[in-house]
Design a protein around this motif. Structure first.
Motif, PDB file in Angstrom:
ATOM      1  N   HIS A 151       0.794  -1.174   0.034  1.00  0.00           N
ATOM      2  CA  HIS A 151       0.138  -0.021  -0.050  1.00  0.00           C
ATOM      3  C   HIS A 151       0.768   1.235  -0.079  1.00  0.00           C
ATOM      4  O   HIS A 151       0.571   2.288  -0.803  1.00  0.00           O
ATOM      5  CB  HIS A 151      -1.073   0.035   1.191  1.00  0.00           C
ATOM      6  CG  HIS A 151      -1.936   1.161   1.376  1.00  0.00           C
ATOM      7  ND1 HIS A 151      -1.407   2.172   1.948  1.00  0.00           N
ATOM      8  CD2 HIS A 151      -2.861   1.718   0.732  1.00  0.00           C
ATOM      9  CE1 HIS A 151      -2.447   3.184   2.125  1.00  0.00           C
ATOM     10  NE2 HIS A 151      -3.389   2.739   1.217  1.00  0.00           N
ATOM     11  N   ASP A 152       2.067   1.353   0.777  1.00  0.00           N
ATOM     12  CA  ASP A 152       2.788   2.222   0.856  1.00  0.00           C
ATOM     13  C   ASP A 152       3.452   2.871  -0.479  1.00  0.00           C
ATOM     14  O   ASP A 152       3.418   3.779  -1.154  1.00  0.00           O
ATOM     15  CB  ASP A 152       3.909   2.293   1.904  1.00  0.00           C
ATOM     16  CG  ASP A 152       3.387   2.153   3.424  1.00  0.00           C
ATOM     17  OD1 ASP A 152       2.028   2.598   3.491  1.00  0.00           O
ATOM     18  OD2 ASP A 152       3.849   1.982   4.384  1.00  0.00           O
ATOM     19  N   VAL A 153       3.876   1.628  -1.188  1.00  0.00           N
ATOM     20  CA  VAL A 153       4.700   1.736  -2.433  1.00  0.00           C
ATOM     21  C   VAL A 153       3.793   2.207  -3.415  1.00  0.00           C
ATOM     22  O   VAL A 153       3.991   3.090  -4.280  1.00  0.00           O
ATOM     23  CB  VAL A 153       5.349   0.622  -2.767  1.00  0.00           C
ATOM     24  CG1 VAL A 153       5.840   0.576  -4.182  1.00  0.00           C
ATOM     25  CG2 VAL A 153       6.472   0.087  -1.738  1.00  0.00           C
TER      26      VAL A 153
ATOM     27  N   GLU B 234      13.610  -2.254  -4.637  1.00  0.00           N
ATOM     28  CA  GLU B 234      12.365  -1.425  -4.056  1.00  0.00           C
ATOM     29  C   GLU B 234      12.627  -1.083  -2.689  1.00  0.00           C
ATOM     30  O   GLU B 234      12.999  -2.198  -1.929  1.00  0.00           O
ATOM     31  CB  GLU B 234      10.892  -1.383  -4.435  1.00  0.00           C
ATOM     32  CG  GLU B 234      10.419  -2.545  -3.861  1.00  0.00           C
ATOM     33  CD  GLU B 234       9.019  -2.820  -4.327  1.00  0.00           C
ATOM     34  OE1 GLU B 234       8.486  -2.451  -5.282  1.00  0.00           O
ATOM     35  OE2 GLU B 234       8.172  -3.270  -3.528  1.00  0.00           O
ATOM     36  N   SER B 235      12.445  -0.271  -1.983  1.00  0.00           N
ATOM     37  CA  SER B 235      12.360   0.176  -0.363  1.00  0.00           C
ATOM     38  C   SER B 235      11.299   1.033  -0.068  1.00  0.00           C
ATOM     39  O   SER B 235      10.915   1.987  -0.848  1.00  0.00           O
ATOM     40  CB  SER B 235      13.875   0.413   0.203  1.00  0.00           C
ATOM     41  OG  SER B 235      13.880   0.964   1.295  1.00  0.00           O
ATOM     42  N   ALA B 236      10.869   0.924   1.238  1.00  0.00           N
ATOM     43  CA  ALA B 236       9.925   1.709   1.896  1.00  0.00           C
ATOM     44  C   ALA B 236      10.556   3.074   1.843  1.00  0.00           C
ATOM     45  O   ALA B 236       9.478   4.180   1.939  1.00  0.00           O
ATOM     46  CB  ALA B 236       9.281   1.102   3.033  1.00  0.00           C
TER      47      ALA B 236
ATOM     48  N   ALA C 172      12.912  11.703   1.503  1.00  0.00           N
ATOM     49  CA  ALA C 172      13.555  10.331   1.868  1.00  0.00           C
ATOM     50  C   ALA C 172      12.940   9.460   2.552  1.00  0.00           C
ATOM     51  O   ALA C 172      13.405   8.288   2.559  1.00  0.00           O
ATOM     52  CB  ALA C 172      15.106  10.748   2.854  1.00  0.00           C
ATOM     53  N   SER C 173      11.756   9.723   2.973  1.00  0.00           N
ATOM     54  CA  SER C 173      10.791   8.799   3.531  1.00  0.00           C
ATOM     55  C   SER C 173       9.674   8.198   2.717  1.00  0.00           C
ATOM     56  O   SER C 173       9.058   7.368   3.157  1.00  0.00           O
ATOM     57  CB  SER C 173       9.887   9.581   4.725  1.00  0.00           C
ATOM     58  OG  SER C 173      10.926  10.187   5.811  1.00  0.00           O
ATOM     59  N   LYS C 174       9.827   8.611   1.490  1.00  0.00           N
ATOM     60  CA  LYS C 174       9.162   8.100   0.352  1.00  0.00           C
ATOM     61  C   LYS C 174       9.532   6.598  -0.043  1.00  0.00           C
ATOM     62  O   LYS C 174      10.871   6.840  -0.089  1.00  0.00           O
ATOM     63  CB  LYS C 174       8.386   8.910  -0.617  1.00  0.00           C
ATOM     64  CG  LYS C 174       7.548   9.929  -0.038  1.00  0.00           C
ATOM     65  CD  LYS C 174       6.990  10.901  -1.259  1.00  0.00           C
ATOM     66  CE  LYS C 174       5.720  11.812  -0.542  1.00  0.00           C
ATOM     67  NZ  LYS C 174       5.409  12.701  -1.619  1.00  0.00           N
ATOM     68  N   PRO C 175       8.956   5.478  -0.845  1.00  0.00           N
ATOM     69  CA  PRO C 175       9.480   4.749  -1.378  1.00  0.00           C
ATOM     70  C   PRO C 175      10.499   5.124  -2.501  1.00  0.00           C
ATOM     71  O   PRO C 175      10.348   6.063  -3.234  1.00  0.00           O
ATOM     72  CB  PRO C 175       8.321   3.784  -2.318  1.00  0.00           C
ATOM     73  CG  PRO C 175       7.075   4.394  -1.290  1.00  0.00           C
ATOM     74  CD  PRO C 175       7.429   5.790  -1.097  1.00  0.00           C
TER      75      PRO C 175
END
Length: 730
Positions: free
Chosen positions: A190-192, A440-442, A488-491
């Motif tokens: 969901h976050d990505v 990919e990373s959160a 920086a806190s976004k995917p």
């Protein structure tokens, strides 16, 4: 008598019914056989094909069943290795290792003491084991492998020995339930998909090494590593997976190729071509370099352990304060960026000779004006690279927008232009399709790991996942990250590719576009960049977008890093700084050679400028994708972000802030030489493409900066434990 006759009659009836059923089954089988025979006579080829297909299916099922046999049916050698591991653990429990050294004596020699503390009692019926603790040998292996004496088997022992923890047990490791893992995975997706800003994601304390003040925990991890090493064997074919990790599961691999409606795509489509530029172009930015010396500087340190004068080092805390990790350079375009590494002109013979002396002395430096790197900088547009990663082989190597002309040239028999506007007579056909993958990373922190050693049940979700994006899709997101200065806190997403070492021995026509454009990196003969061709390990290419941070790690090979496009900020630390960087020194740990410390959190410890305004939402304590996100809450006014940091991470940030390192911006057209076992922490400050090649290993290092022995011991192990151990008599 009457009951006996009734039973006999009932038995006869059952027998008659059984005979009838048997005749019925026999008739049905014969009927099926007659139908098959008549059909096979009419269709002999189809019958033979069906028989072959069924045979292959049965063989595959047999092989799968044989390959998935339980651990109890392992061969004799693997059983013996497990038995040796248990005997080794029994020796550790008796207070003595394989070499007759007691742990408390070794701790006194290292200047470290055990951390005595009481352990919180667990509730009965709770099947979760504490975080960060290996299971007992009797629980890890079947009962028949328990080699302990009978008295020890009957006595309930506490494993591992108790250690002090903070309130709430933040250092404990729990076992995640399947439904919790699925919720965590759904939350990550969901976050990505929605480009969610997850706030500061603090490091999970149970995934980090215990600080050096707790030497006993380090020796427990070493004991666990020895056990896993024993179970693997010397040959790759003998290796077993002690954690039984499915690296192809959704926890490690995801499919996003055909997912539509990602939030960032809507914003990207609304941008104009003129907006696809980074806020600061570090390729054209002004820099201030040290002068080129006429003689080689000294590599010996001072009498009190001081580092040599070159390169000039500073503390990590000062470095992050002067230039925060997730921000652009303060005063960009107003003042030049001061460099600490000497930069040599590759086309100048005198400077190239001096650079060779620096390389042989294991000192870092940079090169510029490298012809093939400069040519690749002009050639590697997004269209050209996407063509070689994603395009069809028929049109690979053409100019962008010239499909029709390339097709007509090939039909007419003309020599195609495989140099993208620069004809090269060395190649007669387009390059084969290159292989690459997207991760990919959160958030922007990418901590790399070994998937086959990452146990999701106890470690949570892995820090990064691999998806099935094409390079063109990744390049769109990278341009979007530059245009909007992605938080920086976004995917974030990272593209990786590699060239196998065997490619350099193939004919040049079989080389991929990376080897063709960087021939000195893939040459089978000696060059300035590949000065030990026998030990060349291929070419690794990394395509980063703005904000991507690669966790601290070291490489054993002598490394030549070419920045083809864009720019990255490299933070380099000598091998002697290993104890302060949280490096995992054990080979069979999932984070081997790497660290999970995000140095950007150094500024959050005591910085009052990081206060949260009243009503601002802040994520609860979680380790990125490794823990499920708790419900968001409103932070109280005047609350520092550092207050959410765990005790373990805070202690590590204090240690890391005092470590010595240097920073340099590697921009397009430059090549960085990184000696063996030097640590590097990489920040992509804009969309970039970088390729590196490693050849040769220098184990001695330099007297002033250290070498192999420093990264092997890393302040935790003795040289005997870290080096080549004598063969066990068992």
């Amino acid at each position: 008598m009457k009951q006996r006759s009734t039973a006999i009659a009932r038995g006869r009836l059952d027998g008659e019914l059984g005979d009838a059923n048997q005749k019925r089954r026999r008739f049905r089988g014969g009927r099926a056989r007659r139908i098959w025979q008549s059909w096979a006579l009419d269709n002999p080829k189809a019958a033979v094909g069906a028989l072959i297909f069924v045979s292959f299916c049965l063989i595959g099922m047999s092989v799968e069943q044989f390959g998935s046999r339980p651990s109890s049916s392992l061969d004799f050698r693997q059983r013996m290795r497990r038995a040796r591991a248990l005997m080794k653990q029994a020796a550790h429990r008796k207070g003595q290792d394989d070499f007759g050294v007691k742990p408390e004596e070794a701790a006194d020699d290292d200047g470290e003491g055990d951390d005595d503390g009481e352990e919180e009692e667990e509730e009965e019926g709770d099947d979760r084991r504490p975080r960060g603790r290996p299971v007992a040998p009797a629980q890890r292996f079947p009962r028949q492998f328990d080699m302990r004496p009978r008295e020890q088997q009957q006595q309930q022992q506490q494993w591992p020995p108790p250690r002090r923890e903070e309130e709430g047990g933040e250092g404990h490791r729990k076992r995640y339930r399947n439904k919790d893992l699925e919720k965590m995975l759904d939350q990550l997706d969901h976050d990505v998909m929605n480009n969610i800003d997850g706030g500061v994601r603090w490091g999970a304390p149970y995934l980090m090494l215990p600080p050096l003040s707790n030497l006993a925990n380090g020796r427990q991890l070493q004991s666990q590593n020895d056990d896993e090493e024993m179970t693997r064997g010397k040959r790759r074919t003998d290796a077993v997976n002690p954690k039984q990790v499915d690296t192809k599961s959704n926890f490690f691999v995801t499919k996003r190729k055909y997912q539509a409606g990602m939030k960032w795509e809507e914003e990207y489509n609304s941008l104009k071509p003129d907006d696809m530029k980074p806020p600061v172009d570090y390729v054209t930015h002004a820099y201030e370099y040290p002068p080129v010396p006429k003689e080689l500087p000294s590599v010996k340190g001072g009498p009190n352990g001081e580092y040599p004068a070159y390169p000039q080092l500073q503390t990590m805390g000062e470095m992050m304060k002067n230039w925060p990790q997730d921000q652009d350079f303060p005063g960009a375009h107003e003042r030049p960026i001061k460099e600490s590494l000497i930069r040599f002109n590759f086309s100048n013979p005198a400077e190239l000779a001096m650079a060779e002396q620096f390389r042989d002395a294991e000192l870092p430096f940079k090169l510029y004006d490298v012809p093939e790197v400069s040519a690749a900088t002009q050639k590697w547009t997004d269209e050209y690279v996407a063509e070689n990663f994603d395009g069809a082989g028929f049109f690979r190597g053409r100019k962008h927008g010239e499909k029709a002309s390339a097709l007509m040239d090939r039909l007419m028999g003309k020599t195609p232009d495989h140099g993208h506007g620069h004809h090269n007579k060395d190649y007669t056909r387009p390059p084969p399709r290159a292989n690459g993958q997207c991760q990919e990373s959160a958030n922007n922190f990418f901590a790399f790991f070994q998937p086959n050693l990452w146990e999701v049940k106890t470690m949570g979700l892995p820090p990064v996942r691999t998806n099935d994006w094409s390079f063109e899709h990744w390049a769109e997101h990278a341009r979007y990250a530059d245009a909007v200065a992605l938080n920086a806190s976004k995917p974030h997403f990272y593209w990786q590719s590699g060239v196998p070492r065997e490619e350099r021995h193939q004919p040049p026509d079989d080389w991929g576009f990376i080897s063709r454009d960087l021939p000195s990196f893939s040459s089978p003969t000696k060059t300035f960049f590949v000065f030990n061709p026998e030990s060349q390990k291929g070419i690794q290419c990394r395509f980063g977008e703005r904000g991507v941070v690669a966790a601290t790690h070291y490489d054993s090979g002598r490394n030549m890093i070419a920045m083809v496009t864009g720019a990255k900020r490299y933070i380099l630390a000598p091998p002697k700084e290993c104890p302060k960087l949280g490096i995992v020194p054990w080979k069979f740990n999932s984070i081997f050679r790497h660290s999970l410390l995000n140095f950007g959190h150094i500024n959050y410890m005591n910085d009052t400028s990081a206060e949260l305004d009243d009503g601002e939402e802040e994520a609860g304590h979680h380790g990125g994708p490794s823990e499920p996100r708790r419900e968001r809450r409103r932070a109280p006014p005047q609350k520092w972000k550092g207050d959410h940091m765990s005790r373990v991470e805070r202690e590590w940030m204090e240690i890391a802030s005092s470590s010595k390192a240097l920073e340099t911006v590697l921009k397009a057209g430059e090549v960085l030489y990184l000696p063996s076992h030097w640590f590097h922490y990489i920040v992509s400050i804009q969309k970039s493409a970088q390729c590196n090649v490693r050849s040769g290993v220098d184990n001695e290092g330099t007297p002033g900066f250290g070498g192999l022995i420093d990264v092997k011991t890393c302040g935790r192990l003795t040289p005997a434990e870290a080096g080549l151990r004598p063969v066990s008599p068992f």
